[in-house]
Design a protein around this motif. Structure first.
Motif, mmCIF file in Angstrom:
data_model
loop_
_atom_site.group_PDB
_atom_site.id
_atom_site.type_symbol
_atom_site.label_atom_id
_atom_site.label_comp_id
_atom_site.label_asym_id
_atom_site.label_seq_id
_atom_site.Cartn_x
_atom_site.Cartn_y
_atom_site.Cartn_z
ATOM 1 N N GLY A 48 54.125 -8.073 21.441
ATOM 2 C CA GLY A 48 55.330 -8.061 22.366
ATOM 3 C C GLY A 48 56.840 -7.946 22.220
ATOM 4 N N VAL B 86 51.131 -11.165 24.881
ATOM 5 C CA VAL B 86 50.781 -11.909 23.589
ATOM 6 C C VAL B 86 51.861 -11.519 22.815
ATOM 7 N N GLU B 87 52.376 -11.914 21.830
ATOM 8 C CA GLU B 87 53.696 -11.893 21.047
ATOM 9 C C GLU B 87 53.303 -13.032 20.532
ATOM 10 N N ALA B 88 53.644 -13.047 18.432
ATOM 11 C CA ALA B 88 52.765 -13.574 17.421
ATOM 12 C C ALA B 88 54.873 -14.680 17.232
ATOM 13 N N ILE C 239 61.040 -5.056 6.704
ATOM 14 C CA ILE C 239 61.749 -5.875 7.678
ATOM 15 C C ILE C 239 61.117 -5.724 9.151
ATOM 16 N N ARG C 240 60.730 -6.417 9.377
ATOM 17 C CA ARG C 240 60.282 -6.528 10.754
ATOM 18 C C ARG C 240 60.451 -7.782 11.955
ATOM 19 N N ILE D 38 66.382 -7.814 16.588
ATOM 20 C CA ILE D 38 67.229 -7.087 15.200
ATOM 21 C C ILE D 38 68.295 -6.146 14.869
ATOM 22 N N GLY E 266 69.595 -2.173 14.974
ATOM 23 C CA GLY E 266 71.202 -1.463 14.971
ATOM 24 C C GLY E 266 71.645 -1.098 16.485
ATOM 25 N N TRP F 131 71.602 1.610 17.853
ATOM 26 C CA TRP F 131 71.749 2.812 18.153
ATOM 27 C C TRP F 131 70.720 3.296 18.508
ATOM 28 N N VAL G 259 47.627 -12.402 16.861
ATOM 29 C CA VAL G 259 46.399 -11.663 17.023
ATOM 30 C C VAL G 259 45.802 -11.276 16.158
ATOM 31 N N ALA H 255 51.488 -3.948 18.588
ATOM 32 C CA ALA H 255 52.500 -4.754 17.370
ATOM 33 C C ALA H 255 52.768 -4.014 16.298
ATOM 34 N N GLY H 256 53.114 -2.947 16.942
ATOM 35 C CA GLY H 256 54.217 -1.890 16.310
ATOM 36 C C GLY H 256 53.556 -1.646 14.673
ATOM 37 N N ASP I 227 52.442 2.572 20.199
ATOM 38 C CA ASP I 227 53.747 1.697 20.135
ATOM 39 C C ASP I 227 54.435 3.004 19.562
ATOM 40 N N ALA I 228 55.148 2.135 17.961
ATOM 41 C CA ALA I 228 55.588 3.675 17.389
ATOM 42 C C ALA I 228 54.854 4.059 16.243
ATOM 43 N N THR J 56 64.907 5.460 16.354
ATOM 44 C CA THR J 56 62.932 5.724 16.919
ATOM 45 C C THR J 56 62.955 4.670 17.771
ATOM 46 N N GLN J 57 63.336 4.091 18.420
ATOM 47 C CA GLN J 57 63.853 3.212 19.074
ATOM 48 C C GLN J 57 63.520 3.390 20.320
HETATM 49 C C1 FAD Z 1 66.390 -4.166 10.766
HETATM 50 C C2 FAD Z 1 65.821 -2.923 12.006
HETATM 51 C C3 FAD Z 1 67.007 -2.128 12.079
HETATM 52 C C4 FAD Z 1 66.604 -1.207 12.788
HETATM 53 N N1 FAD Z 1 67.799 -0.154 13.588
HETATM 54 C C5 FAD Z 1 67.468 0.539 15.091
HETATM 55 C C6 FAD Z 1 68.306 1.563 15.602
HETATM 56 O O1 FAD Z 1 69.510 1.486 15.576
HETATM 57 N N2 FAD Z 1 68.016 2.100 16.288
HETATM 58 C C7 FAD Z 1 66.604 2.715 16.636
HETATM 59 O O2 FAD Z 1 66.629 3.814 17.561
HETATM 60 N N3 FAD Z 1 65.592 1.546 15.876
HETATM 61 C C8 FAD Z 1 66.209 1.094 15.345
HETATM 62 N N4 FAD Z 1 65.088 -0.054 14.148
HETATM 63 C C9 FAD Z 1 63.766 0.908 14.305
HETATM 64 C C10 FAD Z 1 63.329 -0.114 16.013
HETATM 65 O O3 FAD Z 1 63.765 -1.547 16.078
HETATM 66 C C11 FAD Z 1 61.537 0.382 16.119
HETATM 67 O O4 FAD Z 1 61.382 1.750 16.110
HETATM 68 C C12 FAD Z 1 60.976 -0.169 17.503
HETATM 69 O O5 FAD Z 1 61.487 -1.466 17.686
HETATM 70 C C13 FAD Z 1 59.842 0.051 17.191
HETATM 71 O O6 FAD Z 1 58.914 -0.516 18.634
HETATM 72 P P1 FAD Z 1 57.416 -0.882 18.553
HETATM 73 O O7 FAD Z 1 57.678 -1.596 20.047
HETATM 74 O O8 FAD Z 1 56.347 -0.327 17.432
HETATM 75 O O9 FAD Z 1 57.901 -2.019 17.050
HETATM 76 P P2 FAD Z 1 58.281 -2.995 17.350
HETATM 77 O O10 FAD Z 1 59.611 -3.312 17.895
HETATM 78 O O11 FAD Z 1 59.057 -3.438 16.261
HETATM 79 O O12 FAD Z 1 57.594 -4.367 18.025
HETATM 80 C C14 FAD Z 1 56.078 -4.577 17.438
HETATM 81 C C15 FAD Z 1 55.228 -6.453 18.151
HETATM 82 O O13 FAD Z 1 54.822 -6.606 17.971
HETATM 83 C C16 FAD Z 1 54.690 -8.592 17.694
HETATM 84 N N5 FAD Z 1 53.356 -8.530 16.543
HETATM 85 C C17 FAD Z 1 52.693 -7.433 15.502
HETATM 86 N N6 FAD Z 1 51.558 -7.791 14.740
HETATM 87 C C18 FAD Z 1 51.213 -9.292 15.589
HETATM 88 C C19 FAD Z 1 49.843 -9.915 15.822
HETATM 89 N N7 FAD Z 1 48.995 -9.554 15.438
HETATM 90 N N8 FAD Z 1 49.376 -10.550 17.052
HETATM 91 C C20 FAD Z 1 50.685 -10.546 17.692
HETATM 92 N N9 FAD Z 1 51.884 -9.791 17.667
HETATM 93 C C21 FAD Z 1 52.558 -8.518 16.603
HETATM 94 C C22 FAD Z 1 55.350 -8.307 16.369
HETATM 95 O O14 FAD Z 1 56.072 -9.633 16.087
HETATM 96 C C23 FAD Z 1 56.877 -7.726 16.993
HETATM 97 O O15 FAD Z 1 57.156 -8.486 18.394
HETATM 98 C C24 FAD Z 1 64.993 -0.519 13.622
HETATM 99 C C25 FAD Z 1 64.165 -1.161 12.722
HETATM 100 C C26 FAD Z 1 64.482 -2.478 12.148
HETATM 101 C C27 FAD Z 1 63.319 -3.613 11.734
#
Ligand code: FAD
Length: 496
Positions: free
Chosen positions: A17, A39-41, A77-78, A88, A90, A92, A205, A238-239, A467-468, A479-480
Motif C-alpha cells: 500500500g 494489503v499493506e504490511a 531505508i523505506r 517519510i 522529502g 520533492w 505478503v 511492494a516497491g 511500482d518503482a 522518483t515519486q
Molecule cells: C527517505 C526517502 C526519501 C525520499 N525522498 C524523495 C523525494 O523527496 N522525492 C521523490 O520523488 N522521491 C523520494 N523518495 C522515493 C519515493 O518515495 C519512492 O520512489 C516511492 O515511494 C516509490 O513508490 P513505490 O510504490 O514503488 O514504493 P513504496 O512507496 O515504498 O511502497 C511500497 C509499499 O509496499 C509495502 N510492502 C513491501 N513489502 C511488503 C510485503 N511483503 N507485504 C506487504 N506490504 C509490503 C511497504 O510497506 C510500502 O508501504 C524517497 C524515498 C525515501 C525512502
C-alpha cells in the motif's frame, strides 16, 4: 479483524500500500463492479490527519518512524505504512529528461513516452496537490543558491517537465509543513467508503499462490497468522525491494538463486532482483557564517526552515544533448543524521549521480518472509569507472556553486571533494533514495526484463507489477512523481 469477501475472494488484490499501491487501489475501485483489496504490511492510520504520528506529517524533516528496519544502512531505508515512502520522503517532485523517456519507450513501448505519460503526470500533480515551492519557504541559503545558479549561467527551468538543464524550485506535496502523502491523496474518506474496496493494514505478503502458470491469490501473514486471499488478478506494488522479494518467495526469479534458497522454481526469470539502480551522491560540507546561522535560527523559530528548496540539473561528460545526469542540491539546516548545538546548522552542496550505469541487486537470504532481503545498491561499481568520473564532475560543479555562495558559508575541508582518492569518495557516498529496476520493463526475450509495457509478468498469468521496481532505468529525477504517473497509466490499462 473481519475481512469482507475473504471467502469468496476479490477481483483484484493489490499487494503493497505505498505510492503505487494507493493509486492502483483508488483507481481500480472507481468501477463499483470490481472488488479490490489493498494489503499493506504497515499500519493504516486512516483518513484523519489527527490519527497520524506528528513526525510523519511534518515535512520539514525526514522521519525515521514506520520504517522496515530502524538501524540499517541508509540505502535500505523505506517506509512500512499505508502511503509507503511518500510518508517519510522529502516531498520533492521533479520529472526526467526526454532521453529518459527514449530509454523507457525502447523498453516498454509507446505508453512510456513523455507525451503518452503527460495526462497521467497531470492527474498525479492534481491528486497529490503538487505546487511549486512558495517564497516564504526559501531560506537565505536557498535564495543565495538561486542567485548563484543564475550567475553561473544555469537558466531557470520548470522542474516538473522534461525541458533543458537549468535551475529551479521543485514541486512539493507539502502544504504549509504538512506532508501530503499518497494515502491522504488517493484514499480519502469518500474512496475508503466504497463498498467494493477493502484495505487491510498490518498484513505481510509472504508469497503468491500459483497454479498451472496462473496466480490465483496471495498468502499473507495477518497478525502473524497465514491467510490466503483469493484473487482474479494480483497487482504487486511492494516497491523496489519488496516486489522482487515476493516474486522470489513465490518461485518466480532466477532458477539458480531459487535453488540456493530451497524455493521451487515456478518460472525462471533471471531479471527478478537484478538491475537495481539507485542514485548515489556526495555531500560537500561548508562552514556557515554566524550571519547564516542567525538567519537559519530565525527561520526555524518561525517554523519555516526547510533544508533544501532549490536544485540544479546539470550535464556531465557522457550526457546526451539537452538532457542532464546530475542534480546539485544546496542544503542548510539541522543535519540529516545526528545533531548540532542550538543555533548551529549544517550547510553544503550535494552532487547526485542521476543516471548511474552501475547496477546492484536484491536477493533473498531465505524463504522466510520475516527475514529482510540482501540488498546491494552496487554504487560506483561499473568496471570502467564512468560513474566515479561523472560524480567527480558533479562535485566540481557543486564546488563552483559553493564558491559563489562563499559570503554565507566557506569551505569546511582542506581538499576539494572532487580531488579525493576513489576510496575516500566511496566511503562518503550517500543516496538520493530513488531505487528502481528490480522487476524491469522490457521485451520477453530480454533476460533482464520481468514485465511487459503493461506491467504483466512474463510467463505468469494473472499477475502485474506496477511500482518503482518496474522502471527500466532510473529517470534523471526524484522518483515519486514518475512512479505516480506510471501507476496512473497502468491503472488505466487494467481498467480497459
Ligand atoms: C527517505 C526517502 C526519501 C525520499 N525522498 C524523495 C523525494 O523527496 N522525492 C521523490 O520523488 N522521491 C523520494 N523518495 C522515493 C519515493 O518515495 C519512492 O520512489 C516511492 O515511494 C516509490 O513508490 P513505490 O510504490 O514503488 O514504493 P513504496 O512507496 O515504498 O511502497 C511500497 C509499499 O509496499 C509495502 N510492502 C513491501 N513489502 C511488503 C510485503 N511483503 N507485504 C506487504 N506490504 C509490503 C511497504 O510497506 C510500502 O508501504 C524517497 C524515498 C525515501 C525512502
Amino acid at each position: 479483524m473481519k475481512i469482507p469477501s475473504l471467502a469468496s475472494g476479490y477481483d483484484v488484490v493489490v499487494l503493497g500500500g505505498g505510492v503505487a499501491g494507493c493509486v492502483l487501489a483508488a483507481r481500480l475501485s472507481e468501477d463499483p463492479g470490481r472488488t479490490v483489496c489493498l494489503v499493506e504490511a504497515g499500519p493504516d492510520y486512516g483518513p484523519r490527519q489527527q490519527d497520524w504520528p506528528g513526525k510523519i506529517l511534518d515535512s520539514r524533516a525526514l522521519p525515521r518512524e514506520d520504517v522496515w528496519e530502524r538501524h540499517t544502512a541508509f540505502y535500505r531505508i523505506r517506509a512500512r505504512v499505508l502511503g509507503g515512502s511518500s510518508c517519510i520522503n522529502g516531498a520533492w517532485n521533479t520529472w526526467g529528461s526526454h532521453a529518459d523517456h527514449a530509454e523507457w519507450t525502447h523498453a516498454g513501448g509507446a505508453r512510456w513516452s513523455a507525451g503518452a505519460l503527460e495526462p497521467y503526470r497531470l492527474r498525479a500533480v492534481e491528486r497529490m496537490r503538487l505546487r511549486t515551492v512558495p517564497d516564504p519557504e526559501l531560506s537565505d541559503w536557498a535564495r543565495a543558491a538561486l542567485t548563484a545558479a543564475r550567475e553561473l549561467g544555469y537558466p531557470e527551468v520548470d522542474m516538473g517537465t522534461p525541458g533543458p538543464p537549468g535551475h529551479g524550485r521543485p514541486l512539493l506535496n507539502s502544504l504549509d509543513g504538512l506532508r501530503w502523502n499518497a494515502a491522504f491523496a488517493y484514499l480519502d474518506p469518500a474512496t475508503r467508503a466504497r463498498p467494493n474496496l477493502t484495505i487491510i493494514g498490518g498484513a505481510l505478503v509472504d508469497r503468491l499462490s500459483v497454479r498451472a502458470g496462473r496466480v490465483t491469490g496471495a498468502r499473507v501473514l495477518l497478525d502473524g497468522r497465514p491467510v490466503t486471499l483469493a484473487a482474479g488478478m494480483c497487482v504487486l506494488t511492494a516497491g523496489t525491494f519488496g516486489s522482487p522479494a515476493v516474486l522470489l518467495r513465490s518461485g518466480i526469479g532466477p532458477a539458480a538463486h531459487l535453488a540456493e534458497t530451497g524455493i521451487r522454481c515456478v518460472t525462471d526469470l533471471p531479471g527478478v532482483g537484478a538491475n537495481l539502480s539507485d542514485q548515489p551522491g556526495v555531500f560537500v560540507p561548508l562552514t556557515p557564517t554566524d550571519g547564516l546561522n542567525r538567519a537559519l535560527a530565525a527561520k526555524e523559530s518561525a517554523g519555516e526552515l526547510y533544508v533544501s528548496r532549490m536544485l540544479i540539473r546539470a550535464a556531465g561528460e557522457f550526457c546526451p544533448d539537452g538532457a542532464w545526469d546530475l542534480h546539485l542540491l544546496p542544503t542548510a539546516g539541522p543535519p540529516l543524521f545526528g545533531s548540532l548545538p542550538p543555533g548551529q546548522y549544517e550547510a553544503g552542496v550535494s552532487a547526485f549521480l542521476m543516471k548511474p550505469v552501475s547496477r546492484g541487486y536484491v536477493r533473498l537470504r531465505s524463504a522466510d518472509p520475516l527475514e529482510p532481503p540482501a540488498i546491494d545498491p552496487g554504487f560506483l561499481s561499473d568496471p570502467a569507472g564512468r560513474d566515479l568520473a561523472v560524480l567527480r564532475t558533479g562535485l566540481r560543479k557543486a564546488e563552483a556553486l559553493a564558491a559563489v555562495m562563499k559570503p554565507l558559508a566557506g569551505p569546511a575541508e582542506a581538499a576539494p571533494a572532487h580531488t579525493l582518492p576513489d576510496s575516500r569518495l566511496r566511503e562518503r557516498v550517500g543516496t538520493y533514495w530513488h531505487p528502481v529496476g528490480t522487476c524491469a520493463v522490457g521485451p520477453a526475450d530480454d533476460p533482464r526484463s520481468v514485465v511487459d509495457g503493461e506491467g504483466a509478468v512474463h510467463g505468469v498469468a494473472g499477475l502485474r507489477v506496477a511500482d518503482a521496481s518496474i522502471l527500466p532505468t532510473v529517470p534523471a529525477a526524484n522518483t515519486q512523481l514518475p512512479v505516480l504517473a506510471v501507476a496512473e497509466m497502468l491503472a488505466d490499462v487494467l481498467r480497459g
